[in-house]
Scaffold this active site. Structure first.
Site, PDB file in Angstrom:
ATOM      1  N   SER A  41      31.166  -0.021  39.524  1.00  0.00           N
ATOM      2  CA  SER A  41      31.060  -1.393  39.039  1.00  0.00           C
ATOM      3  C   SER A  41      31.636  -2.425  40.005  1.00  0.00           C
ATOM      4  O   SER A  41      31.359  -3.617  39.867  1.00  0.00           O
ATOM      5  CB  SER A  41      31.756  -1.525  37.682  1.00  0.00           C
ATOM      6  OG  SER A  41      33.155  -1.384  37.808  1.00  0.00           O
ATOM      7  N   LYS A 118      38.494  -4.884  37.531  1.00  0.00           N
ATOM      8  CA  LYS A 118      37.448  -5.886  37.723  1.00  0.00           C
ATOM      9  C   LYS A 118      38.032  -7.057  38.505  1.00  0.00           C
ATOM     10  O   LYS A 118      39.224  -7.130  38.758  1.00  0.00           O
ATOM     11  CB  LYS A 118      36.930  -6.409  36.379  1.00  0.00           C
ATOM     12  CG  LYS A 118      36.436  -5.345  35.399  1.00  0.00           C
ATOM     13  CD  LYS A 118      35.118  -4.716  35.800  1.00  0.00           C
ATOM     14  CE  LYS A 118      34.676  -3.666  34.787  1.00  0.00           C
ATOM     15  NZ  LYS A 118      33.457  -2.947  35.233  1.00  0.00           N
TER      16      LYS A 118
END
Length: 277
Positions: A41, A118
């Site tokens: 990701s 993230k």
């Protein structure tokens, strides 16, 4: 060796092991936490198999700073909240520091309790929206510059053996998987690489207004990231409370392209001590 000496030797050995574990536990709780990148990701900033230490001193300490210890093979499942749940509440931190837009952050998922990594995109009070795949912050599109193609081999990656998703799909095993690559520059001047596969539902969203004391996170591999663009009820991350931040990721220590970090012959020579931007 007499029985008395043997028992003394065993006792000293046990004490040494206990002290070593206590020191390691304190080190992990207070200073740095190891983190192994399990998914794609955050490509190309972080690759599957990157190993890094998270700087816990960056934002101070909360209940999420305590380590979770999960070893399914022996049935061990000790959660950070089991150890430090008494610190939870009030969405505050001890010696708290404010994260900055663009930081790569490890945080505790607000519902599942799993650790995620993230990029911090939205600060409290920000208006965040995706319009045709382009990020808008406070109603202004961020600067994006095309930067060619990100290419990688189509093959199983990491412990889960998952193949990458490709903009040029279908790609057979052993072929070259491609994604569109661009450089995105956030309002505070932080630039980083983002990848695009194609049109996705999360490329066009409504406006997210980040609540006070919360943050909005996105993956750099935009079309392959479960992040704040999807709320927690639908299986996403949603808004992340301040107290759920664990620390900032600053540098990759080493990286393995194989199924385990112990497979030293698969280590990527160009990622030792690589700074995270």
């Amino acid at each position: 060796m007499t029985g008395e000496k043997k028992s003394g030797f065993v006792a000293e050995t046990v004490k040494t092991i206990v002290y070593a574990l206590l020191i390691a536990g304190v080190f992990r709780t207070v200073f740095f936490q190891p983190f192994w990148i399990p998914s794609g990701s955050m490509k190309e900033t972080l690759l599957i198999g990157d190993f890094l230490f998270v700087n816990k001193m960056s934002y101070g300490y909360s209940y999420a700073s305590c380590p979770s210890v999960r070893i399914p093979q022996i049935g061990l499942d000790v959660d950070a909240e089991d150890l430090c749940g008494w610190m939870r509440g009030g969405n505050s931190r001890l010696l708290g520091g404010e994260p900055e837009r663009g930081d790569v952050v490890v945080f505790r998922h607000p519902v599942s309790g799993n650790d995620f990594i993230k990029r911090l995109i939205g600060l409290p009070g920000d208006r965040i929206q995706m319009v045709q795949g382009r990020l808008h912050i406070n109603d202004q599109p961020v600067q994006v510059e095309e930067a060619g193609i990100f290419a990688e081999p189509m093959m199983p990656q990491g412990p889960e053996g998952s193949p990458p998703r490709c903009a040029n799909a279908p790609v057979g095993m052993g072929g070259t998987c491609e994604k569109e690559r661009a450089i995105e520059t956030l309002p505070n001047g932080v630039s980083h690489t983002i990848l695009n596969i194609g049109n996705q539902s999360t490329d066009n969203t409504g406006v997210f207004v980040v609540p006070e004391g919360h943050y909005f996170f996105m993956g750099d591999n935009r079309d392959n990231s479960t992040d704040s663009r999807v709320d927690q009820i639908a299986g996403g991350v949603g808004y992340v409370p301040y107290e759920n931040l664990i620390g900032r990721a600053d540098r990759v220590m080493f990286s393995s392209a194989g199924r385990s970090m112990l497979y030293f012959w698969t280590w990527r020579g160009n990622r030792f001590f690589k700074a995270i931007e």
